[in-house]
Design a protein around this motif. Sequence first.
Motif, PDB file in Angstrom:
ATOM      1  N   GLY A  92       0.810  -1.212   0.000  1.00 22.42           N
ATOM      2  CA  GLY A  92       0.000   0.000   0.000  1.00 22.42           C
ATOM      3  C   GLY A  92       0.839   1.255   0.000  1.00 22.42           C
ATOM      4  N   ALA A  93       1.885   1.289   0.836  1.00 22.74           N
ATOM      5  CA  ALA A  93       2.735   2.476   0.906  1.00 22.74           C
ATOM      6  C   ALA A  93       3.495   2.687  -0.404  1.00 22.74           C
ATOM      7  N   LEU A  94       3.967   1.604  -1.026  1.00 21.35           N
ATOM      8  CA  LEU A  94       4.663   1.726  -2.309  1.00 21.35           C
ATOM      9  C   LEU A  94       3.743   2.269  -3.393  1.00 21.35           C
ATOM     10  N   CYS A  95       2.509   1.829  -3.403  1.00 14.95           N
ATOM     11  CA  CYS A  95       1.548   2.299  -4.399  1.00 14.95           C
ATOM     12  C   CYS A  95       1.360   3.810  -4.285  1.00 14.95           C
ATOM     13  N   VAL A  96       1.220   4.314  -3.069  1.00 13.15           N
ATOM     14  CA  VAL A  96       1.042   5.742  -2.858  1.00 13.15           C
ATOM     15  C   VAL A  96       2.293   6.517  -3.270  1.00 13.15           C
TER      16      VAL A  96
END
Length: 392
Positions: A92-96
């Motif tokens: 999730g953090a990488l996507c953002v």
Amino acid sequence: MSDAAGPASPGLRRSFPAVIATLVAVHASMAVTRVAATLWVLDQGYGEWTVGLLLSLFAVAPIGLSLWAGRLADRHGFHRPVGVGVLMALGGALCVLVFQSLWAIAVGCLLCGGAIAVAAVAIQREAGLMATDASELKRVFSWVALGPALSNALAPVVAGVLIDHAGFPWAFALAVLLPAVAWGLATRVPRHAPQPKGDGAKPRPAWDLLRDPALRNLLMINIVLSSCWDAHSFVVPVVGHAKGLSASSIGLVLGSFATAATVVRLAIVRWADHLDELKALRAAMTVATVMLLVYAWLPGTAGLMVGSAILGVALGSVQPMVLATLHQVTPPERHGQALGLRMLATNGATIAMPLGFGALATASAAAAPMWLMASLLIAAQWPARQLRSTRD
């Protein structure tokens, strides 16, 4: 009281700090993402309704995963569900970080919310293995509750400073780093599989636990109190942005809430032998009701910090009492299921409430969500009295 895995070994008890640190790191990744995403959306000119929608997304994945997470923890223990949670938070953090668009932030909110659901159930269950009586349960779960409080105290401040001085990408990059830290800490916890039940009976569904009136009343109280936490998280960025406060100032207001929650949980660790769980819950409900009603009239950054700190003391005392009571009213071998059911109930409210908060704030006043929660707290005094009668 211990669960089906039996008494904790000395090695497992020594690993308790690593269990708490793992929770801090996983939760901090979600907290940084939540604060940075909220401020990014407001900075891009989206309205309060969008903020409410994004905050609701943090609770969507837990709705589907909480009961599964409880079964997974009862069956496999600590490391497997924590590993799943770490991978979700990292994704999730990488996507953002990579895309920095509204849809990417929505996906990140979904994954980070799911990460907390899966990891926290296993961490709470593991911590319960280390308690031997009711007083120790309050102490253990005060430390467990300190994990989110500590991450909520530090993450908004650090994220706000990074945004003000380096930009949004640096705040999102911090959210990527934290899940890797969490897994490094989790590997320090000794691996041990839960002992199978000797009777070989087929596990009953988690919904069967709702036949217990004490657990039903406890869940109702927990839903209302956790929704008050959501109302505060929603109102502070919206009110602060409307008043022209900087991201750092908004982070300080949010941080004062979490700092107060941390302090009260430390106090519970010290005075656990002298606390009655149900009296403490009702006192917290009364203080929170008063502060939610007057919060809108608090002046400036300093006033909001004081009001948030008082709310932090009231709401921060809730989780240790709820978790300690939950472990006393449910069978030891079903603690994972009960924790998953609690996670499902609170996150179900977390989906509906921010959406309602956004619509309510748009249609009336920014502080209206707090007034709504004050009225629900007054109504929640009834199940609190019923819980007392079922426990006596």
